[in-house]
Design a protein around this motif. Structure first.
Motif, PDB file in Angstrom:
ATOM      1  N   VAL A  26       0.855  -1.150   0.077  1.00  0.00           N
ATOM      2  CA  VAL A  26       0.022  -0.076  -0.128  1.00  0.00           C
ATOM      3  C   VAL A  26       0.888   1.286   0.021  1.00  0.00           C
ATOM      4  O   VAL A  26       0.243   2.376   0.034  1.00  0.00           O
ATOM      5  CB  VAL A  26      -0.881   0.089   1.096  1.00  0.00           C
ATOM      6  N   ILE A  27       2.057   1.118   0.014  1.00  0.00           N
ATOM      7  CA  ILE A  27       3.066   2.397  -0.209  1.00  0.00           C
ATOM      8  C   ILE A  27       3.253   2.739  -1.540  1.00  0.00           C
ATOM      9  O   ILE A  27       3.337   1.891  -2.504  1.00  0.00           O
ATOM     10  CB  ILE A  27       4.389   2.140   0.224  1.00  0.00           C
ATOM     11  N   ARG A  28       2.661   4.293  -1.862  1.00  0.00           N
ATOM     12  CA  ARG A  28       2.673   4.469  -3.265  1.00  0.00           C
ATOM     13  C   ARG A  28       2.923   5.896  -3.123  1.00  0.00           C
ATOM     14  O   ARG A  28       2.788   6.601  -2.071  1.00  0.00           O
ATOM     15  CB  ARG A  28       1.516   4.202  -3.995  1.00  0.00           C
ATOM     16  N   LEU A  29       3.188   6.787  -4.420  1.00  0.00           N
ATOM     17  CA  LEU A  29       2.988   8.002  -4.622  1.00  0.00           C
ATOM     18  C   LEU A  29       1.642   8.399  -5.053  1.00  0.00           C
ATOM     19  O   LEU A  29       1.064   8.029  -6.047  1.00  0.00           O
ATOM     20  CB  LEU A  29       4.064   8.497  -5.737  1.00  0.00           C
ATOM     21  N   ASN A  30       1.220   9.491  -4.485  1.00  0.00           N
ATOM     22  CA  ASN A  30      -0.138   9.927  -4.813  1.00  0.00           C
ATOM     23  C   ASN A  30       0.053  11.017  -6.058  1.00  0.00           C
ATOM     24  O   ASN A  30       1.106  11.144  -6.527  1.00  0.00           O
ATOM     25  CB  ASN A  30      -0.946  10.544  -3.731  1.00  0.00           C
ATOM     26  N   ASP A  31      -1.234  11.548  -6.302  1.00  0.00           N
ATOM     27  CA  ASP A  31      -1.155  12.259  -7.636  1.00  0.00           C
ATOM     28  C   ASP A  31      -0.294  13.775  -7.489  1.00  0.00           C
ATOM     29  O   ASP A  31       0.039  14.256  -8.406  1.00  0.00           O
ATOM     30  CB  ASP A  31      -2.593  12.731  -8.056  1.00  0.00           C
TER      31      ASP A  31
END
Length: 557
Positions: free
Chosen positions: A544-549
């Protein structure tokens, strides 16, 4: 909905790191910046303050960890902010986070709620590259050992007895046991090998115990990497790797300065495994902070049976430092869990379970008294705690002769922990601290293991094969008898069974293996099943680790 730790951290109003350094009197030219909000403190400046008196050292430790979470780092950070809020010049010292647990199950190591150290994302990821330096230095030695054997093995290393494994800062079970050098003559001799996680490396333990670069190089040279057929040891210095390893670690030795959400100074440096090694931040950072602040708040990994014992018996003994007070962190939720309540039912009031679970807390209180340092219990507040449950913990602590203070720093920052901060000051100014280690240097190695097992864990006896006792005796004959013991066991229980909560009695501690960390300067006794290379859980945090917009990191915790 309540904000997540990372949302709170992202909204922090950080100050330039030079301003944070000014609070401790560090001139900006002695801060080596990594961006605007983190810096290393120069070795020259550290050298220049050595004649100053030391401030007061405060240790934060905890009961045995439970899945309900205790909030030890959060309390460490909150207390540092709280001491500053009541007018004291205070600094915080904690460990750096390992990428393995970050992407696995445990998460980060920057505190939580409104008691955090920032930049939280950087701290929990690559930070200032210290772990990369340690990984690289460790694996340089691995490469040089294999290379030495390839080019004729002048030292006569028995390839079956290479003690030096490789490391990587990731939870990767596939690498625990591997076969290396396949593919023909030009790739060397096929052998069984394996990886540990970087935080389990002896190089990490050494970086955290070394006083300066000269001490670091000597300790690296003292590491035993293999044995010959006659069982005589081969040292890192025999492979001639100690000089190059020190070069790789030169910058990693300098403490990292960052800040809390309330812009107070925090040193984040080093991060040895708390069950396989000694689980404390670097001696360099702690001793530097003590020269610059009147109060230094630091922590030791896991519960007091592992963390505080190693802090007192390894770190304080080696570094010549002595804490003036101990804060023992507990939660109502953890008391209920120790009292037999399942995790799903922790939100319901259950005073009887709290009282039953307090046995675990009580044993830690008794154990800490053996080191001669006054103790106060910090109840880390959760919204589901009821007044009756909190009072039950306070009453229990009173019956044990210590005070318990309810802390609300997670929700309210320093405002929620000023009572505890004042209590800590009172303990320090009361002058009752008289730190002493649990056992003398001169005691035999097996006796030291027995002393910890019986005095701290309350085991009836230690069980070890004759070959283990013979090995300890051989190390004593080789001049290693005065080293302290670092017991590797589960953090969840006083026993070696992680499911045995509370304050058990009537059990034995089995010693499965002993390892000599000659460079770090301790003997590791492995008790029960301990992983030096963890695996990822079924649903790792990395999913669930990611870069958002907006290009911001999400999912770290």
């Amino acid at each position: 909905m309540a904000k997540t730790d990372i949302q709170i951290a992202r909204e922090a109003k950080k100050k330039p790191i030079q301003e944070v350094g000014q609070k401790l009197g560090i001139p900006s030219e002695h801060l080596l910046p990594f961006g605007h909000d983190k810096a290393k403190v120069s070795a020259d400046f550290i050298q220049s303050v050595q004649d100053r008196p030391d401030g007061n050292l405060i240790l934060v430790t905890a009961i045995n960890p439970t899945p309900a979470g205790e909030g030890k780092t959060t309390t460490t950070v909150g207390l540092g902010d709280g001491l500053n809020a009541i007018g004291k010049k205070a600094a915080i010292c904690i460990r750096e986070a390992s990428l393995g647990p970050n992407f696995g199950m445990k998460g980060g190591a920057a505190g939580g709620g409104y008691a955090q150290i920032v930049p939280m994302e950087d701290m929990n990821l690559h930070f200032t590259g210290d772990f990369h330096a340690i990984t690289t230095a460790h694996n340089l030695l691995s490469a040089m050992i294999d290379n030495h054997i390839y080019w004729g093995n002048e030292l006569g290393i028995d390839q079956r007895r290479i003690a030096w494994r490789r490391v990587i800062d990731m939870n990767d079970r596939a690498l625990r046991q591997i076969t290396s050098s396949l593919g023909g003559v030009s790739n060397g001799f096929p052998a069984e090998a394996g990886f540990d996680i970087t935080v389990a490396s002896e190089v990490m333990a050494i970086l955290c115990l070394a006083n300066d670069l000269k001490d670091l190089e000597k300790r690296l040279g003292d590491m035993i990497v293999a044995y010959r057929r006659d069982r005589s040891p081969v040292y890192c210095r025999d492979i001639k790797a100690d000089g190059a390893m020190t070069v790789l670690l030169k910058d990693a030795m300098q403490p990292n300065l960052v800040q809390t959400l309330e812009n107070n100074p925090a040193f984040v440096h080093g991060g040895p495994f708390a069950n396989i090694a000694h689980g404390c931040n670097t001696v360099m950072a702690t001793k530097t902070a003590l020269k610059l602040a009147d109060y230094v708040v630091t922590e030791a990994g896991f519960g007091a049976d592992l963390g505080a014992e190693k802090f007192f018996d390894i770190k304080c003994r080696k570094a010549g430092i002595a804490p003036k007070a101990v804060v023992l962190v507990a939660t109502v939720r953890a008391m209920k869990m120790n009292g037999g309540v399942k995790k799903d039912n922790l939100g319901q009031e259950n005073v009887d379970a709290v009282k039953k679970g307090c046995e675990n807390l009580g044993r830690h209180i008794e154990n800490l008294a053996k080191f001669g340092v006054p103790c106060v219990v910090g109840i880390n507040h959760f919204v589901t705690d009821t007044d009756a449950e909190v009072q039950a913990v306070k009453d229990y602590c009173s019956s044990k002769g210590v005070e318990a203070v309810l802390n609300k720093h997670w929700a309210d920052g320093s405002k929620g922990i000023t009572e505890m901060a004042q209590k800590v000051v009172d303990l320090v100014e009361g002058g009752k601290a008289n730190y002493k280690p649990l056992y003398p240097d001169e005691m035999g190695l097996f006796e030291k293991i027995e002393t910890i097992a019986k005095e701290i864990y309350r085991a009836d006896k230690v069980v070890a094969d004759k070959k283990i006792k013979d090995q300890l005796k051989a190390w004593e004959d080789d001049g290693y008898g005065k080293l302290p013991i670092c017991i590797a066991k589960t953090q969840y229980s006083f026993t070696t069974d992680p499911n045995w909560r509370g304050a058990p009695t009537g059990f034995e501690i089995p010693v499965r293996e002993v390892r000599l960390s000659a460079g770090a300067g301790f003997v590791v006794a492995i008790c029960g099943e301990i992983m030096t290379m963890p695996g990822l859980p079924k649903k790792p945090a990395s999913e669930v680790i990611r870069l958002n917009d907006q290009g911001e990191i999400e999912g770290l915790f």
